[in-house]
Design a protein around this motif. Structure first.
Motif, PDB file in Angstrom:
ATOM      1  N   UNK A  92      -2.281 -58.611  22.259  1.00 27.32           N
ATOM      2  CA  UNK A  92      -3.577 -58.800  21.608  1.00 27.32           C
ATOM      3  C   UNK A  92      -3.593 -60.148  20.892  1.00 27.32           C
ATOM      4  N   UNK A  93      -4.768 -60.560  20.493  1.00 24.76           N
ATOM      5  CA  UNK A  93      -4.909 -61.729  19.628  1.00 24.76           C
ATOM      6  C   UNK A  93      -6.004 -61.443  18.614  1.00 24.76           C
ATOM      7  N   UNK A  94      -6.033 -62.228  17.546  1.00 30.07           N
ATOM      8  CA  UNK A  94      -7.013 -62.035  16.477  1.00 30.07           C
ATOM      9  C   UNK A  94      -7.980 -63.207  16.482  1.00 30.07           C
ATOM     10  N   UNK A  99     -11.195 -59.832  13.722  1.00 30.84           N
ATOM     11  CA  UNK A  99     -11.318 -58.819  14.773  1.00 30.84           C
ATOM     12  C   UNK A  99     -10.122 -58.929  15.728  1.00 30.84           C
ATOM     13  N   UNK A 100      -9.512 -57.800  16.048  1.00 29.88           N
ATOM     14  CA  UNK A 100      -8.354 -57.794  16.938  1.00 29.88           C
ATOM     15  C   UNK A 100      -8.794 -57.483  18.353  1.00 29.88           C
ATOM     16  N   UNK A 101      -8.351 -58.314  19.292  1.00 33.62           N
ATOM     17  CA  UNK A 101      -8.717 -58.159  20.697  1.00 33.62           C
ATOM     18  C   UNK A 101      -7.474 -57.814  21.507  1.00 33.62           C
ATOM     19  N   UNK A 102      -7.425 -56.593  22.016  1.00 31.30           N
ATOM     20  CA  UNK A 102      -6.346 -56.183  22.895  1.00 31.30           C
ATOM     21  C   UNK A 102      -6.699 -56.473  24.343  1.00 31.30           C
ATOM     22  N   UNK A 103      -5.710 -56.830  25.150  1.00 36.67           N
ATOM     23  CA  UNK A 103      -5.960 -57.173  26.548  1.00 36.67           C
ATOM     24  C   UNK A 103      -4.937 -56.509  27.450  1.00 36.67           C
TER      25      UNK A 103
END
Length: 321
Positions: A92-94, A99-103
């Motif tokens: 993930x990245x922030x 907001x945290x974005x999981x991929x």
């Protein structure tokens, strides 16, 4: 516009334009928006206060296309996933706003370690919520003579521990009737507490707070002790042995610890090998246990170092969201 609503609306800007329009046409409780899930070939799914909602166009769910996923990933990464290789190794990245974005997608390996993720097929955006004063009910139980007990917040994922920790930091830093304003050192490894953008915190963490953004917890705690001499150290999601060693060192140096850990109960956390010794030694004076209830931020109970129940909250309107 309420600041929290504005920040949550901002998260829509990292979505492909078609998906932005799709969600914008819905009457959505932006304060209650918790997750936006995109999967190629599947409908957009929103999680609003624990309930799923699927936006529709012309009465039918909109299926995410490869082009829309690629456009979304470009916006999230500023057109360069390689610039976020270090973060993506964690999956993930922030982004700005915390907001945290999981991929999920094709994992690229290099000499047995994860190097990057390509061909992204799934994205999960966890919307950050800054809820001021949500720690007001628990803070009186975490203090004595205007000082903070060593405190561990125990919570299942997605139940509001970061939101609670963030507001505790702000209130402790600014000071109030329960605690005098203290210098707080925050190791914000995932950029979720301060939501720093270009080094500036987007969330309010108080006037006496110093933040190490994007720094591993163990190294960050030692750096702050040496450089900023905080009275309180705050970290989110401890778990590695090096985190525990750094916390013990901080306690011996006179710092008060404020930390969170994943777990569903004190009994479960007591079984974690890395935490057993600290708990058996009664190093934490207070434990705040959140529960996976209907509402975000519900408190199962607050316990002292012996495990005695001090407080149990019945959910009321206005609790952490």
């Amino acid at each position: 516009m309420n600041r929290a609503i504005g920040k949550n609306s901002q998260v829509l800007q990292i979505l492909a334009r078609e998906i932005q329009e799709l969600i914008s046409q819905e009457e959505i409780d932006m304060e209650g928006l918790q997750e936006i899930r995109l999967r190629v070939g599947s409908p957009v799914i929103l999680n609003i206060r624990g309930k799923e909602r699927i936006p529709k166009r012309n009465g039918k769910p909109h299926l995410v296309t490869k082009t829309e996923m690629r456009e979304t990933v470009d916006y999230i990464s500023s057109y360069s996933l390689y610039a976020f290789e270090e973060e993506l190794r964690q999956g993930f990245l922030t982004v700005e706003g915390g907001h945290r974005v999981g991929m999920a997608g094709k994992v690229i390996m290099d000499q047995g370690t994860i190097k990057n993720i390509q061909y992204i097929s799934s994205v999960n955006i966890r919307v950050a919520h800054e809820v001021k004063d949500c720690a007001g009910k628990v803070l009186p139980y975490l203090t004595y003579d205007q000082q903070l007990y060593h405190t561990l917040i125990i919570s299942p994922p997605g139940c509001g521990k970061t939101t609670l920790l963030r507001d505790l930091i702000r209130q402790i830093s600014d000071g109030n009737r329960w605690i005098q304003g203290e210098s707080v050192g925050v190791v914000d490894e995932r950029s979720e507490l301060g939501a720093c953008h270009l080094g500036i915190a987007q969330n309010e963490l108080g006037i006496r707070t110093d933040i190490l953004d994007g720094c591993p917890k163990a190294e960050g705690m030692l750096m702050l002790i040496r450089s900023m001499a905080p009275k309180i150290l705050a970290v989110d999601e401890i778990g590695a042995p090096e985190d525990i060693h750094a916390m013990e060192y901080a306690m011996h140096c006179g710092c008060r610890m404020l930390a969170t850990v994943h777990g569903t109960s004190m009994a479960e956390v007591q079984k974690k090998p890395v935490l057993q010794q600290l708990i058996q030694k009664k190093r934490f004076g207070r434990y705040v246990v959140l529960k996976n209830g209907i509402h975000i931020g519900e408190v199962e109970g607050i316990y002292d170092e012996r495990g005695t129940l001090l407080y149990r909250e019945q959910y009321e309107k206005g609790a952490c969201m």
